[in-house]
Scaffold this active site. Structure first.
Site, PDB file in Angstrom:
ATOM      1  N   TYR A 161     -12.573 -24.429  14.768  1.00  0.00           N
ATOM      2  CA  TYR A 161     -12.852 -23.278  13.907  1.00  0.00           C
ATOM      3  C   TYR A 161     -14.273 -23.420  13.396  1.00  0.00           C
ATOM      4  O   TYR A 161     -14.676 -24.500  12.949  1.00  0.00           O
ATOM      5  CB  TYR A 161     -11.868 -23.243  12.734  1.00  0.00           C
ATOM      6  CG  TYR A 161     -12.109 -22.127  11.748  1.00  0.00           C
ATOM      7  CD1 TYR A 161     -12.698 -22.374  10.505  1.00  0.00           C
ATOM      8  CD2 TYR A 161     -11.749 -20.815  12.041  1.00  0.00           C
ATOM      9  CE1 TYR A 161     -12.903 -21.348   9.588  1.00  0.00           C
ATOM     10  CE2 TYR A 161     -11.962 -19.780  11.134  1.00  0.00           C
ATOM     11  CZ  TYR A 161     -12.539 -20.059   9.907  1.00  0.00           C
ATOM     12  OH  TYR A 161     -12.748 -19.037   8.998  1.00  0.00           O
ATOM     13  N   ASP A 256     -21.238 -28.517  15.022  1.00  0.00           N
ATOM     14  CA  ASP A 256     -20.812 -27.876  13.774  1.00  0.00           C
ATOM     15  C   ASP A 256     -20.304 -28.987  12.844  1.00  0.00           C
ATOM     16  O   ASP A 256     -19.172 -29.437  12.973  1.00  0.00           O
ATOM     17  CB  ASP A 256     -19.723 -26.843  14.052  1.00  0.00           C
ATOM     18  CG  ASP A 256     -19.240 -26.211  12.759  1.00  0.00           C
ATOM     19  OD1 ASP A 256     -18.375 -25.299  12.831  1.00  0.00           O
ATOM     20  OD2 ASP A 256     -19.683 -26.632  11.671  1.00  0.00           O
ATOM     21  N   LYS A 284     -20.140 -27.115   2.907  1.00  0.00           N
ATOM     22  CA  LYS A 284     -19.243 -27.940   2.091  1.00  0.00           C
ATOM     23  C   LYS A 284     -19.977 -28.962   1.228  1.00  0.00           C
ATOM     24  O   LYS A 284     -20.559 -28.616   0.214  1.00  0.00           O
ATOM     25  CB  LYS A 284     -18.181 -28.592   3.008  1.00  0.00           C
ATOM     26  CG  LYS A 284     -17.285 -27.531   3.704  1.00  0.00           C
ATOM     27  CD  LYS A 284     -16.192 -28.146   4.512  1.00  0.00           C
ATOM     28  CE  LYS A 284     -15.516 -27.117   5.411  1.00  0.00           C
ATOM     29  NZ  LYS A 284     -14.387 -26.433   4.797  1.00  0.00           N
TER      30      LYS A 284
HETATM   31  P1  KE4 Z   1     -16.923 -21.311   5.524  1.00  0.00           P
HETATM   32  O1  KE4 Z   1     -17.393 -19.974   6.019  1.00  0.00           O
HETATM   33  O2  KE4 Z   1     -15.431 -21.310   5.203  1.00  0.00           O
HETATM   34  O3  KE4 Z   1     -17.780 -21.890   4.399  1.00  0.00           O
HETATM   35  O4  KE4 Z   1     -17.133 -22.382   6.730  1.00  0.00           O
HETATM   36  C1  KE4 Z   1     -16.555 -22.087   7.980  1.00  0.00           C
HETATM   37  C2  KE4 Z   1     -16.360 -23.380   8.742  1.00  0.00           C
HETATM   38  C3  KE4 Z   1     -17.250 -23.696   9.753  1.00  0.00           C
HETATM   39  N1  KE4 Z   1     -17.129 -24.846  10.455  1.00  0.00           N
HETATM   40  C4  KE4 Z   1     -16.138 -25.728  10.174  1.00  0.00           C
HETATM   41  C5  KE4 Z   1     -16.040 -26.991  10.978  1.00  0.00           C
HETATM   42  C6  KE4 Z   1     -15.205 -25.456   9.139  1.00  0.00           C
HETATM   43  O5  KE4 Z   1     -14.219 -26.346   8.878  1.00  0.00           O
HETATM   44  C7  KE4 Z   1     -15.319 -24.268   8.405  1.00  0.00           C
HETATM   45  C8  KE4 Z   1     -14.340 -23.887   7.315  1.00  0.00           C
HETATM   46  N2  KE4 Z   1     -13.254 -24.786   7.100  1.00  0.00           N
HETATM   47  C9  KE4 Z   1     -12.053 -24.191   6.579  1.00  0.00           C
HETATM   48  C10 KE4 Z   1     -10.990 -25.281   6.437  1.00  0.00           C
HETATM   49  N3  KE4 Z   1     -10.597 -25.834   7.676  1.00  0.00           N
HETATM   50  C11 KE4 Z   1     -12.261 -23.457   5.310  1.00  0.00           C
HETATM   51  C12 KE4 Z   1     -11.015 -23.132   4.529  1.00  0.00           C
HETATM   52  C13 KE4 Z   1     -10.708 -21.682   4.542  1.00  0.00           C
HETATM   53  O6  KE4 Z   1     -10.914 -21.025   5.585  1.00  0.00           O
HETATM   54  O7  KE4 Z   1     -10.246 -21.206   3.494  1.00  0.00           O
END
Ligand code: KE4
Length: 442
Positions: A161, A256, A284
């Site tokens: 993801y 990523d 993060k």
């Molecule tokens: P955000 O757009 O949520 O800040 O980041 C997206 C993203 C991109 N790349 C990786 C490897 C990520 O894990 C994420 C977002 N992680 C999720 C949890 N697995 C966010 C939690 C959520 O979607 O509420």
């Protein structure tokens, strides 16, 4: 929690009377005005079939909900809070910045300070651009890679993801996998056709794809240690293989590291595995809990970005002073306390193995993957090395376990397909309490 009474853990007795009343009322109210009552789908606790606790406070390793229930938090806001909630150095930095103004939409000194700190920790980066989420970071990195190569196709991996940009919502992990939806409505076939989703840890699939598409592939984007199908490490040599094949075909290799950056080591997964990707996305931890993302790479690539190059990307709150201050405070603390990473690894291993032992004693099929302070227990006996094997997990058994742990004051991600995180604020006692709770929950 945990006092003994008549030979039984009080937490066992109390768990039968844990109240979630206020959370239920708050969720009913939120659901009237916000889709599903949540601002991010995985928070809805759908796959664990219970209403979500409404969190009102966090401190160190603990969070409290609206009903006054205390939890040991092993989500840490999905990764940013490697130092725990409301770390004093982060709180003080944000307070100070806020007193001077929350946002200017203008250049501020702290942006270069944080960029320098990130580049010092990630030698593959020569320039970075800050944005406000991991999604913006990966979406922008793809655009730059396509502009830099003049190519259309991107390669991603099933179960990974990278946020919710259209091109990346193809066989994605995290909340998409949790909800069991193949991608997302509204993503045009005309767009998705240029996304090639391959099995992770399968070099032959990548070789065949490059054979077929040759010089049409702009980039390969990968979570170097996957967190979003649950924690899945790269097979030995796999990342080196991706580095070589992208080099050979002139495709941009994007790591990523939104989740793994500053999590697995101060230099992220690329330091741990000794790989230099062409681009890296971050998020993060570099925001210390405030909204942030970043993408970066070598000078040839990053000089493509407006206003010095033809790739446009912008953001009202990009480089926001509060997020920069929070991130800088967190990175400074991590840099000054390198022993944190060893301690995190040890505490995490104790937790992972403690629960595996309980499962073995109780005859529950459970396996686990751990890298540093991120891990996942999979409700199956097999080795999980890709989406195909991850998706064989018993998600109902996970849901029952999750509810039992929640009722005993242990807050885990509400999905089998997420990583669990240990922070520097977790003590050995917190680890042991989670193992004890698992004895009643498995
Ligand atoms: P955000 O757009 O949520 O800040 O980041 C997206 C993203 C991109 N790349 C990786 C490897 C990520 O894990 C994420 C977002 N992680 C999720 C949890 N697995 C966010 C939690 C959520 O979607 O509420």
């Amino acid at each position: 929690m945990g006092r003994i009474a008549n030979g039984r853990l009080l937490s066992d007795i109390f768990y039968l009377v844990n109240s979630y009343e206020k959370s239920k009322q708050l969720h009913a109210r939120a659901s009237r005005v916000i889709p599903g009552g949540v601002n991010s789908p995985v928070r809805a606790f759908k796959s664990v079939s219970c209403d979500p606790p409404y969190v009102v406070k966090g401190k160190g390793a603990y969070i409290w909900d609206a009903d006054g229930n205390q939890y040991i938090d092993y989500v840490g806001s999905w990764g940013p809070l490697i130092l725990g909630h409301a770390h004093p150095e982060v709180v003080q930095a944000v307070d100070r910045a806020n007193h001077d103004g929350a946002s200017f939409g203008a250049c501020t000194p702290v942006e270069a300070e944080l960029a320098e700190a990130v580049i010092e920790a990630f030698p593959s980066l020569k320039k970075v651009r800050f944005v406000s989420s991991g999604t913006e970071a990966t979406m922008s990195a793809l655009r730059v890679a396509r502009a830099f190569t003049g190519r259309k196709y991107i390669v991603k991996f099933e179960g990974c993801y990278h946020g919710h940009a259209d091109s990346l919502l193809v066989k994605a992990g995290s909340g998409v996998a949790t909800l069991g939806i193949p991608g997302s409505a509204g993503v045009l076939e005309e767009q998705a056709q240029f996304t090639l989703a391959l099995p992770f840890n399968d070099p032959a699939a990548v070789e065949q794809t490059f054979e077929k598409y040759k010089k049409l592939i702009a980039c390969v984007i990968v979570e170097p240690v996957v967190g979003n199908m649950g924690c899945v490490p790269p097979a030995r040599g796999y990342l080196h293989f991706l580095r070589e094949i992208t080099q050979k075909h002139g495709a941009v290799l994007i790591f990523d590291e939104v989740m793994t950056g500053f999590r697995l080591s101060f230099g992220g997964a690329q330091q741990l595995y000794g790989i230099r990707p062409d681009m890296t996305t971050l998020g993060k931890i570099i925001g210390g809990g405030l909204p942030v993302g970043a993408y970066g790479g070598n000078l040839d690539i990053m000089n493509m970005v407006a206003p010095i190059g033809p790739v446009y990307q912008a953001g009202t709150l990009s480089g926001n002073p509060l997020a920069m201050a929070a991130g800088l405070a967190m990175l400074k603390h991590l840099k000054n306390h390198p022993e944190i990473y060893e301690q995190l690894e040890q505490n995490t291993a104790e937790l992972v193995n403690g629960v595996l032992q309980v499962a073995r004693k109780k005859g529950v099929e459970l396996s686990a993957n751990q890298v540093g302070s991120m891990f996942t227990w999979f409700f199956q006996s097999g080795e999980v090395r890709d989406w195909d094997t991850a998706s064989k997990s018993d998600t109902q058994a996970f849901a029952k376990f999750h509810r039992g742990m929640l009722d005993r004051g242990v807050y885990l991600p509400p999905s089998q397909y997420e990583a669990i995180f240990v922070s520097a604020a977790h003590t050995r006692e917190d680890i042991q309490k989670a193992v004890q709770a698992a004895e009643q929950s498995l």
